[in-house]
Design a protein around this motif. Sequence first.
Motif, PDB file in Angstrom:
ATOM      1  N   GLY A 215       0.797  -1.219   0.000  1.00  0.00           N
ATOM      2  CA  GLY A 215       0.000   0.000   0.000  1.00  0.00           C
ATOM      3  C   GLY A 215       0.828   1.266   0.000  1.00  0.00           C
ATOM      4  O   GLY A 215       1.999   1.288  -0.368  1.00  0.00           O
ATOM      5  N   TYR A 216       0.188   2.337   0.436  1.00  0.00           N
ATOM      6  CA  TYR A 216       0.785   3.674   0.423  1.00  0.00           C
ATOM      7  C   TYR A 216       1.606   3.922   1.674  1.00  0.00           C
ATOM      8  O   TYR A 216       1.352   3.337   2.734  1.00  0.00           O
ATOM      9  CB  TYR A 216      -0.305   4.737   0.336  1.00  0.00           C
ATOM     10  CG  TYR A 216      -1.091   4.698  -0.941  1.00  0.00           C
ATOM     11  CD1 TYR A 216      -0.602   5.295  -2.099  1.00  0.00           C
ATOM     12  CD2 TYR A 216      -2.323   4.060  -1.006  1.00  0.00           C
ATOM     13  CE1 TYR A 216      -1.324   5.269  -3.284  1.00  0.00           C
ATOM     14  CE2 TYR A 216      -3.053   4.028  -2.178  1.00  0.00           C
ATOM     15  CZ  TYR A 216      -2.550   4.630  -3.315  1.00  0.00           C
ATOM     16  OH  TYR A 216      -3.264   4.600  -4.473  1.00  0.00           O
TER      17      TYR A 216
ATOM     18  N   ALA B  91      -4.933   8.434   2.664  1.00  0.00           N
ATOM     19  CA  ALA B  91      -4.938   7.070   3.199  1.00  0.00           C
ATOM     20  C   ALA B  91      -4.290   7.060   4.581  1.00  0.00           C
ATOM     21  O   ALA B  91      -4.702   6.328   5.477  1.00  0.00           O
ATOM     22  CB  ALA B  91      -4.209   6.127   2.254  1.00  0.00           C
TER      23      ALA B  91
ATOM     24  N   ALA C 113      -7.655   3.109   1.264  1.00  0.00           N
ATOM     25  CA  ALA C 113      -6.835   3.281   0.071  1.00  0.00           C
ATOM     26  C   ALA C 113      -7.636   3.035  -1.199  1.00  0.00           C
ATOM     27  O   ALA C 113      -8.373   2.067  -1.308  1.00  0.00           O
ATOM     28  CB  ALA C 113      -5.641   2.333   0.134  1.00  0.00           C
ATOM     29  N   ASP C 114      -7.489   3.944  -2.162  1.00  0.00           N
ATOM     30  CA  ASP C 114      -8.120   3.845  -3.481  1.00  0.00           C
ATOM     31  C   ASP C 114      -9.627   4.067  -3.450  1.00  0.00           C
ATOM     32  O   ASP C 114     -10.313   3.783  -4.429  1.00  0.00           O
ATOM     33  CB  ASP C 114      -7.831   2.492  -4.145  1.00  0.00           C
ATOM     34  CG  ASP C 114      -6.351   2.246  -4.314  1.00  0.00           C
ATOM     35  OD1 ASP C 114      -5.653   3.158  -4.776  1.00  0.00           O
ATOM     36  OD2 ASP C 114      -5.884   1.153  -3.974  1.00  0.00           O
TER      37      ASP C 114
ATOM     38  N   GLY D 231       2.712   4.819  -3.500  1.00  0.00           N
ATOM     39  CA  GLY D 231       2.833   3.372  -3.427  1.00  0.00           C
ATOM     40  C   GLY D 231       4.268   2.953  -3.161  1.00  0.00           C
ATOM     41  O   GLY D 231       5.207   3.525  -3.721  1.00  0.00           O
TER      42      GLY D 231
ATOM     43  N   PHE E 193      -3.820   0.182   2.721  1.00  0.00           N
ATOM     44  CA  PHE E 193      -4.006  -0.936   1.788  1.00  0.00           C
ATOM     45  C   PHE E 193      -5.410  -1.499   1.982  1.00  0.00           C
ATOM     46  O   PHE E 193      -5.774  -1.880   3.090  1.00  0.00           O
ATOM     47  CB  PHE E 193      -2.952  -2.015   2.052  1.00  0.00           C
ATOM     48  CG  PHE E 193      -3.006  -3.194   1.117  1.00  0.00           C
ATOM     49  CD1 PHE E 193      -2.973  -3.019  -0.255  1.00  0.00           C
ATOM     50  CD2 PHE E 193      -3.062  -4.493   1.612  1.00  0.00           C
ATOM     51  CE1 PHE E 193      -3.011  -4.106  -1.117  1.00  0.00           C
ATOM     52  CE2 PHE E 193      -3.099  -5.588   0.766  1.00  0.00           C
ATOM     53  CZ  PHE E 193      -3.069  -5.387  -0.604  1.00  0.00           C
ATOM     54  N   SER E 194      -6.207  -1.492   0.921  1.00  0.00           N
ATOM     55  CA  SER E 194      -7.580  -1.984   1.005  1.00  0.00           C
ATOM     56  C   SER E 194      -7.685  -3.380   0.397  1.00  0.00           C
ATOM     57  O   SER E 194      -7.130  -3.637  -0.675  1.00  0.00           O
ATOM     58  CB  SER E 194      -8.531  -1.045   0.259  1.00  0.00           C
ATOM     59  OG  SER E 194      -8.624   0.196   0.914  1.00  0.00           O
TER      60      SER E 194
ATOM     61  N   TRP F 223      -3.996  -2.143   7.112  1.00  0.00           N
ATOM     62  CA  TRP F 223      -4.873  -2.519   6.011  1.00  0.00           C
ATOM     63  C   TRP F 223      -6.318  -2.239   6.399  1.00  0.00           C
ATOM     64  O   TRP F 223      -6.649  -2.091   7.565  1.00  0.00           O
ATOM     65  CB  TRP F 223      -4.677  -3.983   5.642  1.00  0.00           C
ATOM     66  CG  TRP F 223      -5.043  -4.958   6.720  1.00  0.00           C
ATOM     67  CD1 TRP F 223      -4.289  -5.317   7.801  1.00  0.00           C
ATOM     68  CD2 TRP F 223      -6.265  -5.701   6.829  1.00  0.00           C
ATOM     69  NE1 TRP F 223      -4.952  -6.235   8.572  1.00  0.00           N
ATOM     70  CE2 TRP F 223      -6.172  -6.491   8.001  1.00  0.00           C
ATOM     71  CE3 TRP F 223      -7.417  -5.785   6.048  1.00  0.00           C
ATOM     72  CZ2 TRP F 223      -7.187  -7.347   8.414  1.00  0.00           C
ATOM     73  CZ3 TRP F 223      -8.428  -6.644   6.461  1.00  0.00           C
ATOM     74  CH2 TRP F 223      -8.316  -7.409   7.623  1.00  0.00           C
TER      75      TRP F 223
END
Length: 558
Positions: free
Chosen positions: A179-180, A242, A248-249, A313, A353-354, A477
């Motif tokens: 993830g970020y 995030a 995330a996203d 990322g 992070f999803s 996450w």
Amino acid sequence: MKRQSKIISTLAAAMVCFTVLGACSNNNNSANEPVVSSNDGGQTQTKEEPIVLSIVNSAGGTPNFPTGDPFWEENPVAKALEEKLNIKLKWDVYSGVGKDKLNVTLASGDYPDIIMLSDPARVIADKIAIPLNDLIETYGGDLKKKYGSALNLLKQSDGNIYHLTNSYLPEGATPPGFGYSLQVRTDIYEALGSPKMETADDVYNYLKAVKEKYPKTPDGQTMYPLSGYNRNWGSPYFGMIAMAGSPADSKLYIAPDDSITYWAKAPWAQEVLQFYNKLYREGLIDPEAFTQDYATWQKSKLYPARVAAHIGGWNQTYDVLKTYTDAKLPNAEKMYFQNVVFKFPSGDKPAVFSVSKKGNGAIIITDKCKDPEAAMKLLNYLTTEEGNFLAMNGPEGIQWEMVDGKPTLKQSYLDRWLAGEKQVNIEQETGMAHYARLVGSDLGRTSWGTYWILKDDPIATNDTRAQQRDTALSPYWYDATTIGDLMADADMDTLNKQQAVDKRLYENAFSVILAKSEAEFEAEFAKFVRDLDAAGAEQVEAYMTKMHKQYESQLSGT
């Protein structure tokens, strides 16, 4: 009595014929006849011919091996599945626009037993996909355990499940660290004393220290304490929101009461943009971070070693170390980027992070399937630890073996992965990855504690940088199971408003970030939120909230 003697005589003759001649029939047996073998006890065993199921992958991506290549049916994973289940898949793999090719196939009525596709809506509506409920109940016990309550989200309005997915988060699993994050260059970070960076204030102080000590690179170019690029939602501020708790996203804020708004209306939104604005006004961030594209950023900022930190990322800076070492820059071995997650005072827990328990993509069993039971047995097996690990890595004994009760890469293959050998070469030898999308998942960890894909496991490969990433990111996450498809079945007016809001949400944020004073920032932020509502944000948010709560109810089985 005569009749009994006649029967015995016939059997005796048949036995003599079998033992002396090997067969009384033509040597060219039909392909459909069973193969007869003998065990040590003199008994005969019948090995059935494998059940052949046709399958097409139309879900996108370019296959490494062309359609018709014997690899698809003869690779080691295919052979292992045939040995285990007596099932053989006859593959067709679409490259290019698979959706268009699939539509032609479906229209012809001559389609396969199993189809992998991106969107199952049409094949469900056209009754091409068969209901799977009874098959799952009878043959899908392992599958039920892995999906858990997420199977409820695969049910259609009639209560039937018509498709399964891949890349889901198995029940009870937690994903590795992806993830970020904020990424800081290690040599600079250590030279500044490796200060703690747990809060936005810590990061601000660190970036100030970078500017003071490293205003220029060794060759006289400007060094940027923080840099980035403009590529839709990849950067510059998506990673930042995030970090504040927006999954995330997703572009969303989920309130404690489960209502959904766009992130710009979150209690922490103004603080996040204000942080970016402060960095901009004090010259702590690359002024082109909001306008340059990714390729330009790499070429003009990242590769020349002018970036001290970056938010985005983890993979966006991971490979740059090779550029530095190839250029033989001083202290190049320490010029890699570490991952850092920090928090905002008013922010929620970072959600860098999803993942979804529901998964994505689709696989269906069609109404033309000759043996739906066998198809379900195959899909069920691929959700087991044994089956999933086989699909991800290939059979034991080729690139991996069990060492002290744990799957371990053989040194010869580990050396090849570390040397950067192309995956296609190792796929050819092992069959890895080509069955991975059949109800497979590489999220979470195995019961041995490894990644599902061994070559990506930082412990298995002794990748200390990836181990640091795992440690830093894995706690943050977010379970996005109920927010993955919030615009499903929305009317055209709501969809149009969503597009208008999304456009403003991205583009108009820059006028807030680039404000030249506190007063201008306040005015621009207020205008930013008003413009979202003027474009229809409230209507879209109401619809998303309704769907989110509906999915939550469905997930719980109520």
